[in-house]
Design a protein around this motif. Structure first.
Motif, PDB file in Angstrom:
ATOM      1  N   ARG A 133       0.820  -1.223   0.000  1.00  0.00           N
ATOM      2  CA  ARG A 133       0.000   0.000   0.000  1.00  0.00           C
ATOM      3  C   ARG A 133       0.854   1.273   0.000  1.00  0.00           C
ATOM      4  NH1 ARG A 133      -1.944  -4.524   0.860  1.00  0.00           N
ATOM      5  NH2 ARG A 133      -4.027  -4.890   1.707  1.00  0.00           N
ATOM      6  N   GLU A 134       2.093   1.167  -0.415  1.00  0.00           N
ATOM      7  CA  GLU A 134       2.957   2.347  -0.447  1.00  0.00           C
ATOM      8  C   GLU A 134       2.511   3.303  -1.546  1.00  0.00           C
ATOM      9  OE1 GLU A 134       7.681   3.563  -1.057  1.00  0.00           O
ATOM     10  OE2 GLU A 134       7.021   1.474  -1.260  1.00  0.00           O
ATOM     11  N   VAL A 135       2.387   4.578  -1.205  1.00  0.00           N
ATOM     12  CA  VAL A 135       2.035   5.587  -2.192  1.00  0.00           C
ATOM     13  C   VAL A 135       3.294   5.982  -2.948  1.00  0.00           C
ATOM     14  CG1 VAL A 135       0.967   7.827  -2.604  1.00  0.00           C
ATOM     15  CG2 VAL A 135       0.213   6.432  -0.671  1.00  0.00           C
ATOM     16  N   LEU A 136       3.302   5.772  -4.241  1.00  0.00           N
ATOM     17  CA  LEU A 136       4.490   6.030  -5.053  1.00  0.00           C
ATOM     18  C   LEU A 136       4.489   7.421  -5.654  1.00  0.00           C
ATOM     19  CD1 LEU A 136       4.634   2.600  -6.905  1.00  0.00           C
ATOM     20  CD2 LEU A 136       5.700   3.258  -4.745  1.00  0.00           C
ATOM     21  N   ALA A 137       3.317   8.008  -5.847  1.00  0.00           N
ATOM     22  CA  ALA A 137       3.247   9.348  -6.439  1.00  0.00           C
ATOM     23  C   ALA A 137       1.865   9.938  -6.213  1.00  0.00           C
ATOM     24  CB  ALA A 137       3.554   9.310  -7.936  1.00  0.00           C
ATOM     25  N   ILE A 138       1.835  11.243  -5.974  1.00  0.00           N
ATOM     26  CA  ILE A 138       0.601  12.020  -5.973  1.00  0.00           C
ATOM     27  C   ILE A 138       0.863  13.230  -6.856  1.00  0.00           C
ATOM     28  CG2 ILE A 138      -1.085  13.312  -4.627  1.00  0.00           C
ATOM     29  CD1 ILE A 138      -0.346  11.654  -2.195  1.00  0.00           C
ATOM     30  N   GLU A 139       0.335  13.203  -8.058  1.00  0.00           N
ATOM     31  CA  GLU A 139       0.535  14.290  -9.021  1.00  0.00           C
ATOM     32  C   GLU A 139      -0.668  15.218  -8.979  1.00  0.00           C
ATOM     33  OE1 GLU A 139       3.080  15.869 -12.204  1.00  0.00           O
ATOM     34  OE2 GLU A 139       3.301  14.559 -10.458  1.00  0.00           O
ATOM     35  N   VAL A 140      -0.432  16.525  -8.875  1.00  0.00           N
ATOM     36  CA  VAL A 140      -1.493  17.518  -8.724  1.00  0.00           C
ATOM     37  C   VAL A 140      -1.404  18.535  -9.853  1.00  0.00           C
ATOM     38  CG1 VAL A 140      -2.505  19.266  -7.228  1.00  0.00           C
ATOM     39  CG2 VAL A 140      -1.420  17.249  -6.210  1.00  0.00           C
ATOM     40  N   ASP A 141      -2.509  18.776 -10.531  1.00  0.00           N
ATOM     41  CA  ASP A 141      -2.570  19.834 -11.546  1.00  0.00           C
ATOM     42  C   ASP A 141      -4.014  20.003 -11.998  1.00  0.00           C
ATOM     43  OD1 ASP A 141      -1.725  21.826 -13.313  1.00  0.00           O
ATOM     44  OD2 ASP A 141       0.054  20.669 -13.874  1.00  0.00           O
ATOM     45  N   THR A 142      -4.246  21.059 -12.783  1.00  0.00           N
ATOM     46  CA  THR A 142      -5.595  21.292 -13.294  1.00  0.00           C
ATOM     47  C   THR A 142      -5.954  20.312 -14.406  1.00  0.00           C
ATOM     48  OG1 THR A 142      -4.686  22.966 -14.795  1.00  0.00           O
ATOM     49  CG2 THR A 142      -5.576  23.737 -12.681  1.00  0.00           C
ATOM     50  N   SER A 143      -4.943  19.813 -15.106  1.00  0.00           N
ATOM     51  CA  SER A 143      -5.173  18.851 -16.186  1.00  0.00           C
ATOM     52  C   SER A 143      -4.090  17.790 -16.128  1.00  0.00           C
ATOM     53  CB  SER A 143      -5.159  19.554 -17.545  1.00  0.00           C
ATOM     54  OG  SER A 143      -5.299  18.626 -18.607  1.00  0.00           O
ATOM     55  N   LEU A 144      -4.501  16.525 -16.224  1.00  0.00           N
ATOM     56  CA  LEU A 144      -3.553  15.402 -16.169  1.00  0.00           C
ATOM     57  C   LEU A 144      -3.880  14.423 -17.295  1.00  0.00           C
ATOM     58  CD1 LEU A 144      -3.554  14.812 -12.302  1.00  0.00           C
ATOM     59  CD2 LEU A 144      -1.720  15.851 -13.652  1.00  0.00           C
ATOM     60  N   PRO A 145      -3.472  14.739 -18.521  1.00  0.00           N
ATOM     61  CA  PRO A 145      -3.768  13.844 -19.654  1.00  0.00           C
ATOM     62  C   PRO A 145      -2.885  12.606 -19.616  1.00  0.00           C
ATOM     63  CG  PRO A 145      -2.430  15.684 -20.367  1.00  0.00           C
ATOM     64  CD  PRO A 145      -2.744  15.944 -18.927  1.00  0.00           C
ATOM     65  N   ALA A 146      -3.033  11.768 -20.630  1.00  0.00           N
ATOM     66  CA  ALA A 146      -2.303  10.503 -20.676  1.00  0.00           C
ATOM     67  C   ALA A 146      -0.789  10.713 -20.682  1.00  0.00           C
ATOM     68  CB  ALA A 146      -2.731   9.709 -21.912  1.00  0.00           C
ATOM     69  N   LEU A 147      -0.320  11.740 -21.379  1.00  0.00           N
ATOM     70  CA  LEU A 147       1.121  12.008 -21.418  1.00  0.00           C
ATOM     71  C   LEU A 147       1.654  12.346 -20.032  1.00  0.00           C
ATOM     72  CD1 LEU A 147       1.516  14.034 -24.739  1.00  0.00           C
ATOM     73  CD2 LEU A 147       2.276  11.705 -24.272  1.00  0.00           C
ATOM     74  N   ARG A 148       0.822  13.000 -19.224  1.00  0.00           N
ATOM     75  CA  ARG A 148       1.238  13.325 -17.853  1.00  0.00           C
ATOM     76  C   ARG A 148       1.299  12.049 -16.997  1.00  0.00           C
ATOM     77  NH1 ARG A 148       0.731  18.324 -15.389  1.00  0.00           N
ATOM     78  NH2 ARG A 148       1.956  18.359 -13.453  1.00  0.00           N
ATOM     79  N   VAL A 149       0.383  11.142 -17.239  1.00  0.00           N
ATOM     80  CA  VAL A 149       0.423   9.851 -16.537  1.00  0.00           C
ATOM     81  C   VAL A 149       1.714   9.114 -16.877  1.00  0.00           C
ATOM     82  CG1 VAL A 149      -0.721   7.623 -16.268  1.00  0.00           C
ATOM     83  CG2 VAL A 149      -2.094   9.691 -16.491  1.00  0.00           C
ATOM     84  N   ILE A 150       2.084   9.120 -18.150  1.00  0.00           N
ATOM     85  CA  ILE A 150       3.320   8.472 -18.577  1.00  0.00           C
ATOM     86  C   ILE A 150       4.525   9.136 -17.930  1.00  0.00           C
ATOM     87  CG2 ILE A 150       4.796   8.038 -20.581  1.00  0.00           C
ATOM     88  CD1 ILE A 150       2.255   7.773 -22.250  1.00  0.00           C
ATOM     89  N   ARG A 151       4.505  10.463 -17.816  1.00  0.00           N
ATOM     90  CA  ARG A 151       5.613  11.183 -17.195  1.00  0.00           C
ATOM     91  C   ARG A 151       5.786  10.780 -15.733  1.00  0.00           C
ATOM     92  NH1 ARG A 151       5.110  17.537 -17.072  1.00  0.00           N
ATOM     93  NH2 ARG A 151       4.462  17.078 -19.212  1.00  0.00           N
ATOM     94  N   VAL A 152       4.669  10.609 -15.024  1.00  0.00           N
ATOM     95  CA  VAL A 152       4.737  10.183 -13.622  1.00  0.00           C
ATOM     96  C   VAL A 152       5.338   8.788 -13.528  1.00  0.00           C
ATOM     97  CG1 VAL A 152       3.349   9.604 -11.598  1.00  0.00           C
ATOM     98  CG2 VAL A 152       2.834  11.669 -12.906  1.00  0.00           C
ATOM     99  N   LEU A 153       4.903   7.883 -14.417  1.00  0.00           N
ATOM    100  CA  LEU A 153       5.451   6.528 -14.403  1.00  0.00           C
ATOM    101  C   LEU A 153       6.926   6.505 -14.781  1.00  0.00           C
ATOM    102  CD1 LEU A 153       2.444   4.647 -16.045  1.00  0.00           C
ATOM    103  CD2 LEU A 153       3.116   4.606 -13.645  1.00  0.00           C
ATOM    104  N   GLU A 154       7.348   7.370 -15.668  1.00  0.00           N
ATOM    105  CA  GLU A 154       8.766   7.479 -16.011  1.00  0.00           C
ATOM    106  C   GLU A 154       9.572   7.953 -14.809  1.00  0.00           C
ATOM    107  OE1 GLU A 154      10.586   6.694 -18.463  1.00  0.00           O
ATOM    108  OE2 GLU A 154       9.303   6.406 -20.214  1.00  0.00           O
ATOM    109  N   ARG A 155       8.990   8.850 -14.040  1.00  0.00           N
ATOM    110  CA  ARG A 155       9.675   9.333 -12.831  1.00  0.00           C
ATOM    111  C   ARG A 155       9.833   8.202 -11.811  1.00  0.00           C
ATOM    112  NH1 ARG A 155       6.612  13.794 -11.847  1.00  0.00           N
ATOM    113  NH2 ARG A 155       5.470  12.916 -10.097  1.00  0.00           N
ATOM    114  N   ILE A 156       8.818   7.360 -11.698  1.00  0.00           N
ATOM    115  CA  ILE A 156       8.918   6.207 -10.809  1.00  0.00           C
ATOM    116  C   ILE A 156       9.946   5.209 -11.345  1.00  0.00           C
ATOM    117  CG2 ILE A 156       7.654   4.248  -9.856  1.00  0.00           C
ATOM    118  CD1 ILE A 156       5.131   5.982  -9.918  1.00  0.00           C
ATOM    119  N   LYS A 157       9.961   5.043 -12.670  1.00  0.00           N
ATOM    120  CA  LYS A 157      10.892   4.111 -13.315  1.00  0.00           C
ATOM    121  C   LYS A 157      12.343   4.474 -13.041  1.00  0.00           C
ATOM    122  CE  LYS A 157      12.182   2.575 -17.982  1.00  0.00           C
ATOM    123  NZ  LYS A 157      11.881   2.728 -19.436  1.00  0.00           N
TER     124      LYS A 157
END
Length: 257
Positions: A133-157
């Motif tokens: 149940r570890e929280v790996l990321a909480i991304e906050v913004d007014t818009s979070l499209p698919a490319l932003r989701v990929i960016r978050v996963l790249e940061r985790i990678k």
């Protein structure tokens, strides 16, 4: 002339130099039923085709109606006014929620929504490891499209191995072809829950509930930076200090495989 001077139609036509066949002509509207039936069959089977495609398809079927006539019937049926069809999701297979045997095997991702003090809405993208149940990321913004989701996963990678599977709902960001291609390139299987069944993504839904009570509903935020700062603080406490009943009242950081 026939009514006012009581003369015959022949005499009236001779007086004005008009052929009797022209005076007797009555326009008979053409029978467009065959064209209507053909267009309805084509547009039901191929909703995206236009008038030219319809015309050429009917020519290949052996109908010799000219384009002007086909276009007149096409517009009279309202087929030139395209209606945006609702996209249908592919069938989702029900899959039991299982606990992985170790970290970085299955991640769950979900969105949350809230508003700032001035009424502006914003979104939060939460990524959680299902094992502890570890929280790996909480991304906050007014818009979070698919490319932003990929960016978050790249940061985790960049700091830890990527999982073999990611569990998501059927939001537009998650069914995006861009995210699907990225997951395929990284050897990740995207697993979709059934529509309207959030319990199939219970781990991240449990996280969302805790975050709603302890963070979003507990503070008034005026800027996105305030949300990000408090979210980072809350995530650190959640991972390292907050006891979890499902983990034997231990924080996720203390759970070892």
């Amino acid at each position: 002339m026939i009514q006012e001077h009581s003369i015959s139609e022949r005499q009236a036509c001779n007086s004005v130099g008009l052929a009797r066949s022209t005076a007797q002509y009555r326009k008979t509207p053409p029978d467009d039923t065959p064209i209507i039936q053909a267009l309805e069959q084509l547009t039901q089977k191929h909703p995206a085709i236009g008038v030219w495609q319809s015309h050429h398809r009917m020519r290949l079927m052996g109908h010799l109606w000219n384009f002007k006539r086909v276009y007149r019937v096409y517009t009279s049926l309202g087929l030139n006014i395209r209606r945006r069809a609702k996209k249908r999701l592919p069938a989702r297979v029900k899959q039991a929620l299982f606990r992985p045997e170790g970290p970085d095997q299955v991640y769950s991702i979900d969105f949350m929504h809230d508003s700032l003090w001035d009424g502006r809405s914003y979104r939060l993208l939460n990524v959680i490891d299902d094992y502890n149940r570890e929280v790996l990321a909480i991304e906050v913004d007014t818009s979070l499209p698919a490319l932003r989701v990929i960016r978050v996963l790249e940061r985790i990678k960049a700091v830890r191995p990527l999982p073999k599977m990611i569990r998501v709902d059927n939001g537009p960001e998650f069914i995006s072809a861009k995210l699907d291609h990225w997951c395929r390139a990284n050897g990740i299987t995207l697993t979709y829950i059934q529509p309207g069944k959030p319990t199939q993504n219970a781990y991240v839904e449990r996280l969302n509930g805790s975050m709603r009570r302890e963070l979003l509903s507990a503070y008034v935020f005026r800027t996105l930076d305030e949300v990000r700062e408090k979210a980072d603080e809350w995530m650190n406490d959640y991972n390292h200090h907050r006891p979890h009943k499902s983990l034997g009242y231990r924080p996720p950081a203390l759970i070892q495989p």
